[in-house]
Every structure is written in structure tokens, then in C-alpha cells.
Design an enzyme around this catalytic site. Structure first.
Site, PDB file in Angstrom:
ATOM      1  N   ASP A  68     106.012 -24.436 -65.163  1.00 27.88           N
ATOM      2  CA  ASP A  68     105.635 -24.249 -63.765  1.00 27.88           C
ATOM      3  C   ASP A  68     106.767 -23.435 -63.125  1.00 27.88           C
ATOM      4  O   ASP A  68     107.883 -23.349 -63.656  1.00 27.88           O
ATOM      5  CB  ASP A  68     105.419 -25.592 -63.049  1.00 27.88           C
ATOM      6  CG  ASP A  68     104.626 -25.395 -61.745  1.00 27.88           C
ATOM      7  OD1 ASP A  68     104.421 -24.234 -61.330  1.00 27.88           O
ATOM      8  OD2 ASP A  68     104.203 -26.401 -61.148  1.00 27.88           O
TER       9      ASP A  68
HETATM   10  C1  BGC Z   1     102.661 -24.467 -58.547  1.00 24.10           C
HETATM   11  C2  BGC Z   1     101.721 -24.014 -59.645  1.00 24.10           C
HETATM   12  C3  BGC Z   1     101.398 -22.559 -59.449  1.00 24.10           C
HETATM   13  C4  BGC Z   1     102.696 -21.768 -59.434  1.00 24.10           C
HETATM   14  C5  BGC Z   1     102.469 -20.272 -59.247  1.00 24.10           C
HETATM   15  C6  BGC Z   1     103.867 -23.569 -58.403  1.00 24.10           C
HETATM   16  O1  BGC Z   1     104.554 -23.865 -57.244  1.00 24.10           O
HETATM   17  O2  BGC Z   1     103.076 -25.790 -58.802  1.00 24.10           O
HETATM   18  O3  BGC Z   1     100.552 -24.765 -59.628  1.00 24.10           O
HETATM   19  O4  BGC Z   1     100.546 -22.113 -60.461  1.00 24.10           O
HETATM   20  O5  BGC Z   1     103.485 -22.216 -58.346  1.00 24.10           O
HETATM   21  O6  BGC Z   1     102.008 -19.976 -58.001  1.00 24.10           O
END
Ligand code: BGC
Length: 750
Positions: free
Chosen positions: A264
């Protein structure tokens, strides 16, 4: 900085024909480290931390892999998310608009219990991604609803791992139908937003296996995703992206996952541990991570074989990506009109009818004038905020939906609401810092209405509809007051119901929510309640489809609606109202040893959702799997056939009412009292009938694998099948068992 000229990749076609191993042999260590670390998401939130600058390729995308010009290695674009492609709708250097379709949130999709429909939604999202040049869709979101106040539950499907896994698998198959990759997330046990980057989940192996990993296991086996995202949280002290036992042993070896594991965004602290664990791609990518991988290899701490393995998997994804295939061109023109129709259909099917006294719904054809109350009727909430949001072209409010359906609505009341909403949003916006503006939806409080005004509406209109709305989103867990009705909402509800009922007119409540709210204390007031979730851009039309009877509701709850928060198994071990300010929640905080913030003990074990309520016989407001229709269904002729490996169940469903409708048939199994502690029942299969006309009968067949009756034995570190008598129950909800049969399971080679 990476030049945009790289997008041409003159030599890349020839290079693709060579084996990935050949390419790998030519790469320097630095180049390998670069491809493992993304190019940052400059233009989004953290410009200074980025490795490179690819923000103009697909503006608003979440990130890209790093192209290697010297070897003509192209890149891929990764973009959110679970309710539709999340990219910017306008571009600095390009005319036109780049809107994407906003589909119902994950919870609403799961409420359809219709895997085929979810697959169609996925296919549409994949198609839109391909048109806009997005190669990897960062979805579906599929964490378990452990507690109703998790701020991101709206992106996720259910409190049950089977419904979660089946829904996710369908979404993955759809997204990947034409070559785009899906990236289910967040693996695993990512069940709260409070201190989401630092929280340590303390959970038993059994709960992990049966509840939190199970959905991913099903999604991987049945959806075969090309990518998968590890979560921010730690599990039992170690970040998930750094856990070899989860990423390699479980995911790859046990479940057969062969794609790219992605962190993530900014997740995990130790790139070399992530490589060793089998986490391939570090997103969005920062220079220190490149340096750290290079140093670790040079210092002999990280064997190059780990690095090569990650690069090999990333290259496979890159070369297979739509943008790098011969003849692929993204034209930026998806068929948004056709996609809106799919959004509407899936939204309508996701609506759950919770109450319908004396057939208060559908609104009788004679009723022409509707009195529409509640700010969310006029300012519909299509989805949650944060990465799961979508830059849609429009949102159909409930006002517009009802107007489109031909109802008369009072323009004066509408303009009162518009004025009130405008003013309260403007006042609220000043409280939100610019940096988090796109993550926080400012919502108006409920507008107070004098009893005389309501009485005037009761004279004018034939029927009242009140919409109660809730926002939610990334970074925040919801609060207990968000679960409850506010005093203003309660006053509105009480007054409208009393005054309309005195005038002999009916009242329906529409819940425009992303997560569970309290219903027990007020559900006796209105005649009907529709749980309409956050249904995406076509929400108002879908609500009107159901209110008017154009469609019979066929959604069922993918989670329990408890009476009180206190009744929930996980309640003492969830940060209820412990959320502090947004900035400290945005980043990893220093461990202060605070319970439920720095660490969370999953003391309820496997007793999540209905497993808890049903085993402990706790009263609920609406049970898991519950949902009414405009018709009724009779169950008959249950047959259970037991084979060596599979149990085949069939049951006849007859439409015994007067309207057309579809039934969701659920199969629960209750295990024998044995050496292992078992929940009262567990969902093992489900199916949805086709639309049945009154009197029409359909036979529904369901299959359960005998191995899926096993529980995880922590002592033996393996799945175990208890011999004995199992009850097989077909049901219309977890608390409405329609027919039961027993089967005997022999000792099964444990
Ligand atoms: C989120 C993810 C997301 C990623 C990219 C993160 O803050 O937890 O779910 O895919 O950002 O935007």
C-alpha cells in the site's frame, strides 16, 4: 526526471519478444531497484518524496512503475479503485474531460449477492481503465467488516469471508477480462483507519485463517488476480508486507498466487524485508527505498535472488499490460452512457428493503406528489472519500431521480434545502485544510423544519420520503455519534411521521449511508425503510426505481445491523471515538502503547458479525442476509446429496406473492458439538434466482465442498474436519431458516 518521450519506447516490441530472463541479465542492480520502487505520486499528495515524475501520463493516477529507457523497458500505470477508475477529470495540457463512471460502493455491490452482475461491473471498470490507459486497477477492496465504524467499510464487501471472497473473485474476473490487472486489497486484517499505518493487529491464527485470510484465499483461487496489495497494518508485530509467512508461504504457495504483490502507498519500513517476504513492488516509491535495496545487496544483507524474483514478476506484469501490447491505443473515450446503465442496474439491485409495513412500498400509482425531506435527498452521497472516490460527470440526486420517474416535488421546499446545504457546506469547508480537501466530504447538518411547514407538506403531498445521509472515507473511522441519529434527524423523523400519519399518508425512509447506522430505536416510526447505501452516480434513479416499483428490491444485507454498538463482539477492541486529528492519522505515529490505536487485540477471535450475534444469541436490529422484496417466496423440496468431496443441495423457490422478484438463497452449515469451538452457523454457499413472476418456481442448486467444513486447528497448524452430524440449512437470512437437513461426516483422514 523521466522524460515523456519514453512513452514511445521505440525498441520495446522487440525487447518483449525476448525472455524476461534475458532482460534481467542486462539490468544493473540500480535499474532493478528502480523498477521495484515506483515513480512516486507527484501531483497527488507528496511531491517531494517522489523518485520521478510520471504525473502527466494519466493525471490523477495513483502511481506508475519505473520505465528503464536504456533497455526499452516500458511502465504500467496503477490507478484506484473499488467503485470505478479514479483519475483526474480534467488535464492541464489536454482539452476535454476524462470522467469515469462512479459505480455503487463495494458494500452496495455485495448487497446484490449477484456475482454475475458484479463481474459485469468489473468488466466495465476494466474497459474504462483500458480506454484511459490504466493498466492496474487498485481494487477490489475486500477487508472484513469487523466493526461498523471502520471508515473504509464502504469500499469493502461484508462481515463474512465467503461473500467477500466470491464477490471479490467476480470483480477481479471482470476487471481482468480484457487484459487490465486487478489488485485486490488490503491484504490483510486492515480493519480500522485509526493509526492505520502503525496499528498492530494482535490476532489468533484461527481467526486469521478462517476470517481475515479466507476471503483473499477465495479471491485468489477463483479470480486469479495479476496483482495484490499488502496492507499498512502489522499483524502480530510485523508489517504485512514484511511477512514471508503471509506473502510467500500463504499467498503464493498455499493459494497459488502468481502475480505481483504491491505495498500500500508508503506502507512498510524495510525494503529489504519486503523483498525477502516476497512483496515485489514498493509504491508509490521514494529514492531512499532504491538506495536501501542497492545498499542491502552490496552489503551482503539481501541476496540478489530476492531482487531478481521481484523484478521478474514485475516485468511479466509490465510486458503483458494493455498499454504495452501491439495495437493498443487508449482513446480516452469509454462508452460512459452504456456504463451509466450498468451503474444504475447494479445500484438498484444493491438496495435492501428493511421494512415494508402493509405494503407501504412501492408507492401506490395514485400518489403523484411527494414531500421530500432530508439534506441527502437533495445532496445525494454517491460514495466515500479518499482513493475510493471517482471523478464522475454527474450525480443523480433523489430529487432528480423522483422527478425523472414522473413524481411532483415541491420546488419551494427544494430551494429551501438547496440554500441551507450551500450555506452549511461553505461554512464547513473553512474547517478543512487544503491538503485533505479531497479526502473529506463536508456534510450539512439536518435542516430544522417547523411543524407548520411539515403540515403544509402533508396537505400538499401524497407520500413523504426522508433521506438520512452519512459520509465516510479513508483516514477516518466513524464515530459513535455518526452511528446514532442526530437530534435534528430524530426530530425530523418523528415530526414527519406523526404529521403525515395523522393525515393518513405514508412515510418511507431512505438510508444513504456507507456503513451501518443505528435503526433499532426509530424503525417503528416510518412505514418503510430502504437501505440505499452510497450507490454511485445513478443513485437517485435507482432509489426511484425501487420506490416507484419499477424494480422489486432484491438486495440483502452483507452485514448485521446491531441494536447497540456495545452488542458487537469486537466493540471493546475497536477505537470507538479514539480517532484524533486527521494529520496524525495520515501518517504512521510513534508507538505510545495506546490500546486500539497502536495495537488492537482481536479478542473476539472468529466471532465476527453474525458468527458472534447468532452464537451468543444477541438480539439484532436486522440480521445478516436479511432483505425484503415486493413479493414473497416459498421454499420447498430441499434435497441434500452427499458425495465424497462435495455436498450438493437443491431447493425449490416459488414466488408466492403478487409481484415479480428475485430471492437470494443462503446455505448455512452448523457443525456438531465437537472438540473445537464452532459458531452457531456459517454461510457456505448462496445463489440468486432469476426474476420470478408470481406463481413461478425455480430450482436452486448449491454446492459445498466437504473440505470447506473444516476449521483451523491452531495446535496442529492445519485445517481439521470434525466428524459428526452437520445441519445443512437453506435460509432467506441468517435468522430465517426455511428448511434443514442433517448429514453425517465420517472421520476424513485428518
Ligand atoms: C490507500 C489504497 C490506495 C492507495 C493509492 C492508499 O492510501 O490505502 O487503498 O490504493 O492509497 O491511492
Amino acid at each position: 526526471m523521466v522524460s515523456l518521450a519514453l512513452m514511445c519506447f521505440a525498441g520495446c516490441r522487440q525487447e518483449q519478444d525476448k525472455t524476461i530472463d534475458e532482460v534481467l541479465r542486462k539490468m544493473t542492480l540500480e535499474e532493478k531497484a528502480r523498477i521495484i520502487v515506483g515513480t512516486g505520486n507527484e501531483g497527488r499528495w507528496v511531491a517531494e518524496a517522489s523518485v520521478g515524475n510520471m504525473k502527466d501520463v494519466v493525471p490523477g493516477a495513483a502511481g506508475t512503475t519505473c520505465p528503464i529507457e536504456r533497455l526499452s523497458i516500458p511502465f504500467v500505470i496503477l490507478s484506484d479503485g473499488p467503485a470505478g477508475v479514479n483519475i483526474d477529470s480534467t488535464r492541464e495540457h489536454e482539452a476535454g474531460t476524462f470522467y469515469c463512471t462512479h459505480f455503487p460502493v463495494g458494500t452496495a455491490l455485495a448487497s446484490t449477492w449477484n456475482s454475475e452482475l458484479v463481474e459485469t461491473v468489473g468488466r466495465t471498470i476494466g474497459d474504462e481503465a483500458a480506454h484511459y490507459g490504466v493498466d492496474v486497477v487498485l481494487g477490489p477492496g475486500m477487508n472484513i467488516h469487523r466493526h461498523p465504524l471502520n471508515g473504509r467499510n464502504f469500499e469493502y464487501y461484508s462481515e463474512d469471508p465467503l461473500l467477500t471472497g466470491k464477490t471479490a473473485a467476480a470483480m477481479i474476473r471482470g476487471i481482468q477480462a480484457d487484459g487490465v490487472a486487478a489488485c485486490p486489497k488490503h491484504f490483510a486484517a486492515n480493519n480500522q483507519e485509526t493509526n492505520r499505518m502503525g496499528n498492530d493487529v494482535r490476532v489468533s491464527q484461527r481467526a486469521l485463517r478462517e476470517i481475515y485470510l479466507k476471503g483473499f484465499e477465495i479471491a485468489v483461487r477463483e479470480g486469479n488476480p495479476k496483482a495484490l496489495m499488502t496492507s499498512y497494518n502489522k499483524i502480530n508485530g510485523i508489517s504485512v508486507s514484511e511477512r514471508h509467512d503471509l506473502v510467500t508461504d500463504f499467498l503464493r504457495e498455499e493459494c497459488g498466487f502468481s502475480g505481483v504483490v504491491v505495498t500500500d502507498w508508503y506502507g512498510g519500513d524495510h525494503p529489504e524485508e519486503q523483498m525477502k517476504a516476497g512483496n515485489d513492488l514498493i509504491m508509490p516509491g521514494q529514492q531512499w527505498q532504491v538506495d536501501s535495496i542497492v545498499h542491502a545487496v552490496n552489503a551482503g544483507r539481501l541476496d540478489i535472488s530476492y531482487v531478481d524474483q521481484c523484478v521478474r514478476r514485475i516485468l511479466k506484469l509490465v510486458y503483458a499490460a494493455p498499454r504495452n501490447r501491439d495495437g493498443h491505443a487508449c482513446d480516452n473515450h469509454p462508452d460512459l452512457k452504456a456504463h451509466a446503465a450498468i451503474a444504475r442496474q447494479s445500484a438498484t439491485e444493491g438496495i435492501v428493503l428493511l421494512k415494508n409495513d402493509k405494503q407501504a412500498l412501492p408507492i401506490a400509482p395514485a400518489a403523484k406528489e411527494i414531500a421530500l425531506f432530508g439534506c441527502a435527498s437533495y445532496d445525494y452521497i454517491p460514495g466515500g472519500s479518499g482513493s475510493g472516490d471517482v471523478r464522475r460527470a454527474y450525480t443523480v440526486s433523489i430529487l432528480q431521480g423522483l422527478q425523472n420517474a414522473g413524481y411532483g416535488l415541491d420546488p419551494q421546499l427544494a430551494s429551501r434545502y438547496a440554500d441551507f446545504i450551500g450555506k452549511s457546506i461553505a461554512a464547513g469547508q473553512t474547517k478543512v485544510t487544503a491538503r485533505f480537501a479531497d479526502m473529506v466530504r463536508v456534510r450539512p447538518d439536518e435542516m430544522p423544519l417547523a411543524e407548520a411547514e411539515i403540515a403544509a407538506q402533508a396537505r400538499r403531498a401524497d407520500y413523504a420520503v426522508i433521506t438520512l445521509g452519512r459520509t465516510c472515507g479513508e483516514y477516518y473511522d466513524r464515530t459513535s455519534s455518526d452511528f446514532e441519529l442526530s437530534p435534528e434527524e430524530r426530530a425530523l423523523l418523528e415530526n414527519v411521521c406523526r404529521i403525515f400519519h395523522a393525515a393518513g399518508k405514508r412515510v418511507a425512509v431512505v438510508l444513504n449511508i456507507g456503513g451501518v447506522v443505528e435503526t433499532a430505536s426509530w424503525k417503528h416510526l416510518p412505514d418503510a425503510i430502504l437501505c440505499a447505501w452510497q450507490l454511485g452516480q445513478e443513485g437517485g434513479n435507482s432509489v426511484a426505481d425501487v420506490l416507484s416499483g419499477r424494480q422489486s428490491p432484491s438486495g440483502k444485507l452483507p452485514m448485521t445491523f446491531p441494536v447497540r454498538l456495545d452488542d458487537i463482539g469486537a466493540n471493546a477492541n475497536f477505537p470507538v471515538d479514539q480517532t484524533s486529528d486527521v494529520v496524525s492519522m495520515a501518517s504512521r505515529r510513534i508507538d505510545r502503547g495506546e490500546r486500539n490505536v497502536d495495537y488492537t487485540c482481536y479478542e473476539e477471535g472468529i466471532y465476527v458479525g453474525y458468527r458472534w450475534f447468532d452464537s451468543r444469541q444477541v438480539e439484532v436490529s436486522y440480521p445478516f442476509g436479511y432483505g425484503l422484496s415486493y413479493t414473497t417466496f416459498a421454499y420447498s423440496d430441499l434435497k441434500v446429496q452427499q458425495g465424497e468431496e462435495e455436498i450438493t443441495v437443491s431447493v425449490d423457490i416459488t414466488n408466492s406473492g403478487t409481484a415479480e422478484g428475485r430471492e437470494v438463497v443462503q446455505l448455512y452449515v452448523s457443525a456438531p458439538a465437537a472438540s473445537m469451538d464452532k459458531p452457531a452457523k456459517e454461510l457456505k454457499a448462496f445463489a440468486k434466482t432469476a426474476s420470478l413472476t408470481p406463481g413461478e418456481k425455480a430450482t436452486v442448486s448449491l454446492v459445498v465442498k466437504v473440505e470447506d467444513l473444516r476449521s483451523y486447528d491452531e495446535g496442529a497448524k492445519q485445517w481439521k474436519l470434525e466428524p459428526g452430524t452437520y445441519k445443512v440449512m437453506v435460509a432467506s437470512s441468517s435468522r430465517d431458516i426455511q428448511a434443514t437437513e442433517s448429514i453425517e461426516i465420517e472421520n476424513w483422514g485428518n
